[in-house]
Design an enzyme around this catalytic site. Structure first.
Site, mmCIF file in Angstrom:
data_model
loop_
_atom_site.group_PDB
_atom_site.id
_atom_site.type_symbol
_atom_site.label_atom_id
_atom_site.label_comp_id
_atom_site.label_asym_id
_atom_site.label_seq_id
_atom_site.Cartn_x
_atom_site.Cartn_y
_atom_site.Cartn_z
ATOM 1 N N LYS A 1 15.487 -16.080 -53.570
ATOM 2 C CA LYS A 1 16.732 -15.400 -53.224
ATOM 3 C C LYS A 1 16.753 -13.934 -53.629
ATOM 4 O O LYS A 1 17.689 -13.221 -53.286
ATOM 5 C CB LYS A 1 17.914 -16.155 -53.822
ATOM 6 C CG LYS A 1 18.147 -17.490 -53.145
ATOM 7 C CD LYS A 1 18.476 -17.315 -51.669
ATOM 8 C CE LYS A 1 18.859 -18.635 -51.035
ATOM 9 N NZ LYS A 1 19.368 -18.460 -49.676
ATOM 10 N N SER B 1 13.386 -28.591 -55.848
ATOM 11 C CA SER B 1 13.289 -28.470 -54.381
ATOM 12 C C SER B 1 11.837 -28.253 -53.959
ATOM 13 O O SER B 1 11.457 -28.576 -52.832
ATOM 14 C CB SER B 1 14.218 -27.382 -53.830
ATOM 15 O OG SER B 1 13.676 -26.097 -53.955
HETATM 16 N N1 PMP Z 1 15.543 -24.351 -52.797
HETATM 17 C C1 PMP Z 1 16.291 -23.719 -53.699
HETATM 18 C C2 PMP Z 1 16.100 -24.013 -55.156
HETATM 19 C C3 PMP Z 1 17.255 -22.794 -53.280
HETATM 20 O O1 PMP Z 1 18.030 -22.157 -54.190
HETATM 21 C C4 PMP Z 1 17.422 -22.564 -51.898
HETATM 22 C C5 PMP Z 1 18.467 -21.607 -51.445
HETATM 23 N N2 PMP Z 1 19.772 -22.156 -51.386
HETATM 24 C C6 PMP Z 1 16.631 -23.256 -50.971
HETATM 25 C C7 PMP Z 1 15.691 -24.135 -51.480
HETATM 26 C C8 PMP Z 1 16.818 -23.106 -49.492
HETATM 27 O O2 PMP Z 1 16.616 -21.795 -48.982
HETATM 28 P P1 PMP Z 1 17.487 -21.224 -47.801
HETATM 29 O O3 PMP Z 1 18.869 -20.960 -48.332
HETATM 30 O O4 PMP Z 1 16.812 -19.972 -47.375
HETATM 31 O O5 PMP Z 1 17.542 -22.253 -46.712
#
Ligand code: PMP
Length: 327
Positions: free
Chosen positions: A62, A283
């Site tokens: 991010k 994630s």
């Molecule tokens: N994994 C984590 C830990 C995240 O913070 C995010 C962002 N919300 C994502 C995956 C997914 O990324 P995006 O918002 O670009 O879809």
């Protein structure tokens, strides 16, 4: 986004990993985050590389989004006499708080109360005001009490403080961050030799920006989104069975969605720690687990969005007494 500092005899030089300002650490094709191949936790016959986004200066994928969101707001003059508000599952809030502090802008982050305390503390350390909402984990667009709704209502309200919402869910600058940096980095780092790209689905900024860029280079590249189950414990990801789809998510660049359960995602996260020495957030485990469903053959690149260090309280709970035998 890499900026060059000129007022010193030791200017920024990413090749030497020497930087004149923390902002210069922000990634881009000339200063990419590393791609690291998995050697054990990988399905037979598939070469899987993780893009280690937690080596960004503020700790996650991010950083890219926040840099583009903030630059867009400043360029359009939207922050004059206003303070910034954003809904986040943590990572965008952390990166925005850091960058806003550098720019002298005040930030309020609305955040679901189930997000790890580590992340909330990080935002407060960076000077952000943190408002918790009862949507538990995923910042839902709930009409009454969700983090997104609260941020939108602050931005739309007539209070003594004027708020402007960055809105990573609807703001094309989020997609542009990945189209202009993450996508070109991956293309360059693989010499264009990749068959699959995998990313978790949150705002959809990563998959839309990277997917669009990669498909423009080679339409045969398979773009795979990873979605958690409703009621999941995987911060940053969204289940579209329970949450509204963000406006920026462009399904035309997504070839396949793989749904993952929490337990295998956490099991694979632990394996990544123990077998690969990679201190990743859950994630990443979800995405690597999903990659095991791909057929053999080819090169895959998956995004590792953030570090496991920000989830220690979650991991401690899952480990329980393991490794601490009582005598
Ligand atoms: N994994 C984590 C830990 C995240 O913070 C995010 C962002 N919300 C994502 C995956 C997914 O990324 P995006 O918002 O670009 O879809």
């Amino acid at each position: 986004m890499t900026q060059t500092t000129t007022h010193t005899e030791l200017p920024t030089d990413p090749h030497l990993r020497r930087y004149g300002h923390v902002r210069d650490l922000l990634p881009g094709p000339d200063n990419p985050t590393p791609l690291v191949r998995l050697n054990r936790v990988t399905p037979p016959g598939l070469d899987l590389f993780l893009k280690l986004e937690w080596l960004n200066p503020f700790g996650s994928v991010k950083d890219r989004t926040a840099a583009f969101l903030l630059a867009g707001l400043i360029e359009r003059g939207e922050l004059a006499e206003s303070q910034l508000v954003e809904a986040s599952s943590g990572n965008t809030g952390i990166a925005l708080a850091a960058l806003a502090a550098l720019a002298g802008v005040e930030v309020t982050v609305t955040i679901p109360d189930g997000i790890p305390e580590e992340k909330k503390t990080l935002m407060r350390m960076l000077g952000a005001e943190v408002w918790e909402t009862p949507d538990d984990l995923c910042p839902v667009d709930h009409p009454k009490d969700g983090a997104i709704a609260l941020a939108r209502s602050l931005a739309g309200s007539e209070t003594s403080t004027r708020y402007v919402m960055a809105d990573q869910y609807e703001n094309q600058d989020n997609v542009r961050a990945h189209y202009e940096t993450t996508g070109p980095e991956i293309w360059r780092q693989t010499g264009g030799q990749l068959d699959h790209f995998l990313a978790g689905l949150g705002t959809g900024g990563t998959i839309t920006g990277v997917g669009r860029y990669l498909k423009e280079q080679n339409p045969a590249i398979q773009v795979i989104g990873i979605e958690p189950q409703p009621g999941h414990r995987l911060p940053g990801l969204k289940s579209f069975q329970e949450a509204k789809q963000p406006g920026i998510l462009d399904w035309r660049v997504v070839d396949q969605v793989i749904r993952v359960d929490d337990d295998p995602a956490y099991d694979v996260t632990q394996r990544l720690f123990r077998e690969e020495g990679l201190i990743v957030g859950p994630s990443t485990g979800a995405v690597v687990h999903a990659s095991h469903q791909l057929g053999p053959g080819g090169i895959a690149v998956a995004i590792s969005p953030d570090s496991g260090l920000n989830y220690m309280s979650y991991f401690a709970e899952r480990l329980g007494d393991e490794g601490h035998p009582t005598v």
